[in-house]
Design a protein around this motif. Structure first.
Motif, PDB file in Angstrom:
ATOM      1  N   ASN A  35       0.850  -1.189   0.000  1.00  0.00           N
ATOM      2  CA  ASN A  35       0.000   0.000   0.000  1.00  0.00           C
ATOM      3  C   ASN A  35       0.887   1.241   0.000  1.00  0.00           C
ATOM      4  O   ASN A  35       1.583   1.525   0.975  1.00  0.00           O
ATOM      5  CB  ASN A  35      -0.901  -0.013   1.235  1.00  0.00           C
ATOM      6  CG  ASN A  35      -1.884   1.153   1.244  1.00  0.00           C
ATOM      7  OD1 ASN A  35      -1.885   1.982   0.325  1.00  0.00           O
ATOM      8  ND2 ASN A  35      -2.707   1.229   2.268  1.00  0.00           N
ATOM      9  N   ALA A  36       0.868   1.976  -1.089  1.00  0.00           N
ATOM     10  CA  ALA A  36       1.715   3.168  -1.211  1.00  0.00           C
ATOM     11  C   ALA A  36       0.935   4.464  -1.034  1.00  0.00           C
ATOM     12  O   ALA A  36       1.529   5.544  -1.062  1.00  0.00           O
ATOM     13  CB  ALA A  36       2.402   3.177  -2.577  1.00  0.00           C
ATOM     14  N   TYR A  37      -0.376   4.374  -0.835  1.00  0.00           N
ATOM     15  CA  TYR A  37      -1.187   5.596  -0.749  1.00  0.00           C
ATOM     16  C   TYR A  37      -0.708   6.505   0.379  1.00  0.00           C
ATOM     17  O   TYR A  37      -0.490   6.066   1.508  1.00  0.00           O
ATOM     18  CB  TYR A  37      -2.660   5.254  -0.551  1.00  0.00           C
ATOM     19  CG  TYR A  37      -3.284   4.582  -1.750  1.00  0.00           C
ATOM     20  CD1 TYR A  37      -3.305   5.208  -2.989  1.00  0.00           C
ATOM     21  CD2 TYR A  37      -3.859   3.313  -1.648  1.00  0.00           C
ATOM     22  CE1 TYR A  37      -3.864   4.596  -4.094  1.00  0.00           C
ATOM     23  CE2 TYR A  37      -4.420   2.685  -2.754  1.00  0.00           C
ATOM     24  CZ  TYR A  37      -4.419   3.340  -3.971  1.00  0.00           C
ATOM     25  OH  TYR A  37      -4.961   2.728  -5.074  1.00  0.00           O
ATOM     26  N   GLY A  38      -0.528   7.775   0.044  1.00  0.00           N
ATOM     27  CA  GLY A  38      -0.113   8.749   1.033  1.00  0.00           C
ATOM     28  C   GLY A  38       1.379   8.830   1.245  1.00  0.00           C
ATOM     29  O   GLY A  38       1.865   9.767   1.881  1.00  0.00           O
ATOM     30  N   LYS A  39       2.132   7.876   0.728  1.00  0.00           N
ATOM     31  CA  LYS A  39       3.576   7.884   0.928  1.00  0.00           C
ATOM     32  C   LYS A  39       4.241   8.911   0.014  1.00  0.00           C
ATOM     33  O   LYS A  39       3.800   9.146  -1.107  1.00  0.00           O
ATOM     34  CB  LYS A  39       4.168   6.496   0.670  1.00  0.00           C
ATOM     35  CG  LYS A  39       3.812   5.474   1.739  1.00  0.00           C
ATOM     36  CD  LYS A  39       4.613   4.186   1.574  1.00  0.00           C
ATOM     37  CE  LYS A  39       4.324   3.229   2.717  1.00  0.00           C
ATOM     38  NZ  LYS A  39       5.123   1.984   2.605  1.00  0.00           N
ATOM     39  N   LEU A  40       5.305   9.510   0.526  1.00  0.00           N
ATOM     40  CA  LEU A  40       6.083  10.462  -0.257  1.00  0.00           C
ATOM     41  C   LEU A  40       7.171   9.693  -0.996  1.00  0.00           C
ATOM     42  O   LEU A  40       8.097   9.169  -0.382  1.00  0.00           O
ATOM     43  CB  LEU A  40       6.702  11.521   0.642  1.00  0.00           C
ATOM     44  CG  LEU A  40       7.603  12.551  -0.048  1.00  0.00           C
ATOM     45  CD1 LEU A  40       6.843  13.326  -1.104  1.00  0.00           C
ATOM     46  CD2 LEU A  40       8.214  13.499   0.984  1.00  0.00           C
ATOM     47  N   LEU A  41       7.044   9.612  -2.313  1.00  0.00           N
ATOM     48  CA  LEU A  41       8.001   8.872  -3.125  1.00  0.00           C
ATOM     49  C   LEU A  41       8.782   9.818  -4.024  1.00  0.00           C
ATOM     50  O   LEU A  41       8.335  10.926  -4.335  1.00  0.00           O
ATOM     51  CB  LEU A  41       7.277   7.836  -4.002  1.00  0.00           C
ATOM     52  CG  LEU A  41       6.428   6.785  -3.287  1.00  0.00           C
ATOM     53  CD1 LEU A  41       5.913   5.762  -4.303  1.00  0.00           C
ATOM     54  CD2 LEU A  41       7.210   6.097  -2.185  1.00  0.00           C
ATOM     55  N   ARG A  42       9.966   9.358  -4.443  1.00  0.00           N
ATOM     56  CA  ARG A  42      10.777  10.077  -5.426  1.00  0.00           C
ATOM     57  C   ARG A  42      10.973   9.146  -6.610  1.00  0.00           C
ATOM     58  O   ARG A  42      11.449   8.015  -6.452  1.00  0.00           O
ATOM     59  CB  ARG A  42      12.117  10.504  -4.841  1.00  0.00           C
ATOM     60  CG  ARG A  42      11.989  11.388  -3.610  1.00  0.00           C
ATOM     61  CD  ARG A  42      13.336  11.967  -3.203  1.00  0.00           C
ATOM     62  NE  ARG A  42      13.744  13.014  -4.139  1.00  0.00           N
ATOM     63  CZ  ARG A  42      14.973  13.506  -4.210  1.00  0.00           C
ATOM     64  NH1 ARG A  42      15.930  13.011  -3.451  1.00  0.00           N
ATOM     65  NH2 ARG A  42      15.260  14.468  -5.081  1.00  0.00           N
TER      66      ARG A  42
END
Length: 323
Positions: free
Chosen positions: A270-277
């Motif tokens: 679950n990647a929702y809401g995560k700050l990714l680059r």
């Protein structure tokens, strides 16, 4: 890093060494400029500062103008911080700002609000209403108000001028290696993952969606990318190889919203809401319309295979060290 959107008089009692501009992409020429600002600030006990305008003046004056952006404001600020800049003033460009004469801009913004002691700009810098002010006028006003105006000669890479315009053209042509060479750092898009229409998961390609602010992006199409930010806590940070699509989704949607959709093969979570680059390695093909979803899925399999091969032969380049 301080981000100040509406500076007030006497906010900067210590005084600032600053530079003014849009700094799209924060390329190697910008980095050299920031190094000069930081060095001058540290030598004189000033605060190294970047001043930028939002929205871009051309977008403010024309609702139809679309600047093909290289990077988002968030990513520009990240690069500025890496170069030693300690605060960024994002000045709202509105009717009041647009109406300031060059003399009023210097008095109200550079002196009253920012307490400028050292100012660094390119020799083609323009400012004030109708772009009436130039470098010579700024220098004369600096002499009158006791702040120093410095210029910086253009930076070249492999015999060619480094500029946001040239980087923009390279990205529009899909030449990511040439663009990143001029940038002096990897091309990265960062942001929080948001919910989409979830069509990709029904097609076997569940994607993570990142909205890209702005009216247009210099880079569009299918990309081979590295995803930073999904590492498991306590484990060594290891970027994940992925394929991404940057654009407006012409096959499934009619929208002006720029979306970066990223698919990581064999990853579940679950990647929702995560700050990714999202670090871009290569451009695979332009964005295109397909006559059916079946044809699109067939092409997506080919795109993924090509992206994985490119990523397997290369390594991510993101660094947290200074510029």
């Amino acid at each position: 890093m301080k981000i100040i959107r509406r500076p007030r008089p006497h906010t900067f009692a210590k005084g600032t060494a600053l530079t003014i501009g849009n700094f799209d992409g924060v390329h190697s020429g910008h980095a050299e400029l920031f190094r000069r600002v930081v060095a001058a600030a540290r030598a004189q006990g000033l605060v190294p500062t970047v001043v930028t305008l939002h929205p871009h003046p051309k977008e403010f004056f024309s609702s139809s103008f679309k600047l093909d952006r290289i990077s988002t404001l968030r990513d520009r600020i990240i690069e500025m911080k890496r170069c030693g800049i300690e605060q960024v003033c994002v000045l709202p460009f509105d009717n009041n700002m647009a109406a300031l004469s060059p003399q009023a801009f210097v008095q109200e913004v550079l002196l009253d609000q920012l307490n400028a002691k050292q100012v660094w700009v390119g020799d083609d810098f323009r400012f004030g209403a109708k772009r009436a002010g130039d470098f010579a006028l700024l220098q004369a006003l600096g002499n009158a108000h006791e702040f120093v105006v410095n210029d910086l000669a253009e930076v070249q890479r492999n015999g060619a001028r480094v500029s946001s315009s040239n980087i923009r053209e390279a990205l529009k042509a899909g030449d990511v290696p040439h663009a990143t060479d001029m940038l002096g750092h990897p091309l990265v898009y960062s942001g929080h993952i948001v919910h989409g229409k979830k069509l990709g998961r029904t097609l076997g390609f569940p994607t993570m969606n990142l909205r890209i602010a702005g009216r247009a992006s210099a880079l569009t199409g299918i990309l081979a990318v590295w995803v930073h930010g999904l590492e498991t806590a306590g484990q060594e940070q290891k970027p994940l190889p992925a394929v991404a699509s940057m654009g407006v989704r012409p096959t499934v949607e009619h929208s002006d919203q720029i979306l970066l959709e990223t698919f990581i093969p064999d990853w579940q979570g679950n990647a929702y809401g995560k700050l990714l680059r999202i670090e871009v390695l290569a451009h695979i093909r332009p964005e295109q319309h397909f006559d059916s979803l079946d044809i699109m899925v067939t092409q997506m399999h080919k795109d993924t295979e090509k992206a994985m091969a490119l990523l397997a032969a290369n390594k991510p380049r993101i660094s947290n060290t200074g510029c």
